[in-house]
Design a protein around this motif. Structure first.
Motif, PDB file in Angstrom:
ATOM      1  N   UNK A  53       0.814  -1.219   0.000  1.00  0.00           N
ATOM      2  CA  UNK A  53       0.000   0.000   0.000  1.00  0.00           C
ATOM      3  C   UNK A  53       0.845   1.265   0.000  1.00  0.00           C
ATOM      4  N   UNK A  54       1.833   1.336   0.895  1.00  0.00           N
ATOM      5  CA  UNK A  54       2.584   2.587   1.056  1.00  0.00           C
ATOM      6  C   UNK A  54       4.033   2.492   0.589  1.00  0.00           C
ATOM      7  N   UNK A  55       4.451   1.323   0.159  1.00  0.00           N
ATOM      8  CA  UNK A  55       5.804   1.082  -0.352  1.00  0.00           C
ATOM      9  C   UNK A  55       6.904   1.278   0.682  1.00  0.00           C
ATOM     10  N   UNK A  56       6.560   1.219   1.964  1.00  0.00           N
ATOM     11  CA  UNK A  56       7.582   1.286   3.005  1.00  0.00           C
ATOM     12  C   UNK A  56       8.368  -0.014   3.011  1.00  0.00           C
ATOM     13  N   UNK A  57       9.685   0.095   3.065  1.00  0.00           N
ATOM     14  CA  UNK A  57      10.559  -1.069   3.167  1.00  0.00           C
ATOM     15  C   UNK A  57      10.779  -1.370   4.639  1.00  0.00           C
TER      16      UNK A  57
END
Length: 82
Positions: A53-57
């Protein structure tokens, strides 16, 4: 039952990557009311995963405990009602 609660993490600071102590957790994107659908993520045998959803790694750091994050403000803290 408290030992069965899934840790929740968010990326309010907008950092590129968050190190966490859990391999199974929920990403909420940002703190409410700006959160995205809470998505359960499981790294399995990997050490990294990206939230769809937010592309946080997210990176697993075995030095951290399950509910801890680096930066620390990315771990969602439950607030108790007065």
């Amino acid at each position: 039952m408290a030992d069965k609660i899934v840790p929740h993490f968010h990326n309010d600071p907008g950092v590129a990557a968050i190190s966490i102590g859990a391999k199974r957790f929920m990403c909420i994107g940002a703190t409410p009311p700006f959160d995205h659908p809470h998505v359960f993520l499981d790294m399995g045998d990997d050490t990294e995963i990206v939230c769809p959803y937010c592309s946080t790694l997210y990176r697993h750091d075995p030095v951290l405990h399950g509910f801890e994050a680096s930066p620390p403000e990315c771990a969602l803290r439950e607030t108790k009602a007065a």
